[in-house]
Design an enzyme around this catalytic site. Sequence first.
Site, short mmCIF file in Angstrom:
data_model
loop_
_atom_site.label_atom_id
_atom_site.label_comp_id
_atom_site.label_asym_id
_atom_site.label_seq_id
_atom_site.Cartn_x
_atom_site.Cartn_y
_atom_site.Cartn_z
N LYS A 9 0.88 -1.15 0.00
CA LYS A 9 0.00 0.00 0.00
C LYS A 9 0.92 1.21 0.00
O LYS A 9 1.62 1.45 0.98
CB LYS A 9 -0.90 0.02 1.23
CG LYS A 9 -1.78 1.26 1.26
CD LYS A 9 -2.63 1.27 2.50
CE LYS A 9 -3.14 2.68 2.67
NZ LYS A 9 -2.65 3.33 3.85
N GLY A 11 2.74 4.44 0.64
CA GLY A 11 2.66 5.33 1.79
C GLY A 11 2.58 4.63 3.13
O GLY A 11 2.69 5.26 4.17
N CYS A 12 2.42 3.31 3.13
CA CYS A 12 2.34 2.54 4.37
C CYS A 12 3.72 2.53 5.04
O CYS A 12 4.71 2.14 4.42
CB CYS A 12 1.89 1.12 4.08
SG CYS A 12 1.97 0.02 5.51
N LYS A 13 3.78 2.98 6.29
CA LYS A 13 5.05 3.05 7.01
C LYS A 13 5.69 1.68 7.16
O LYS A 13 6.91 1.54 7.01
CB LYS A 13 4.84 3.69 8.39
CG LYS A 13 4.54 5.15 8.32
CD LYS A 13 4.35 5.74 9.70
CE LYS A 13 3.98 7.21 9.61
NZ LYS A 13 3.80 7.82 10.92
#
Length: 143
Positions: A9, A11-13
């Site tokens: 995903k 932008g998922c950290k």
Amino acid sequence: MANVVFYEKPGCKNNTKQKALLQAAGHNLDARSLLTESWTPEKLRPFFGDLPVTDWFNRSAPRIKSGEVDPGQVDAETALNLMIADPLLIRRPLIQVGEIYRVGFDQDSIAAWIGLNPTSSIAEDLETCPRSHAETPCKTSAD
């Protein structure tokens, strides 16, 4: 060194940390968006292997947290259809190396499979979303 197709995903950290671990181990990454991929049941199913259907789901997905979707109450066909309609339901990341498919990022399993640099490992849960979706919900594929 492996050539890794990594569905994330954007932008998922946690996905960012996972990719950094793979790159630190010398793997080549082909990062792709889990949200915009054209999924079909035949394309998605191999990632889950013999895992129980409940382990296919992203427990941090807003529809699961709200109770709208109960992973314990769906069969494989229904699960795949739900995930194709709403990719946020898919447990992340999906990883493909050659003809081997995996879901999730257990550092020990990944290290045994394709190798990770032991000095780069992270002593934290890299699968559970660290943010509160009630305050800052995930963007959907339509956002």
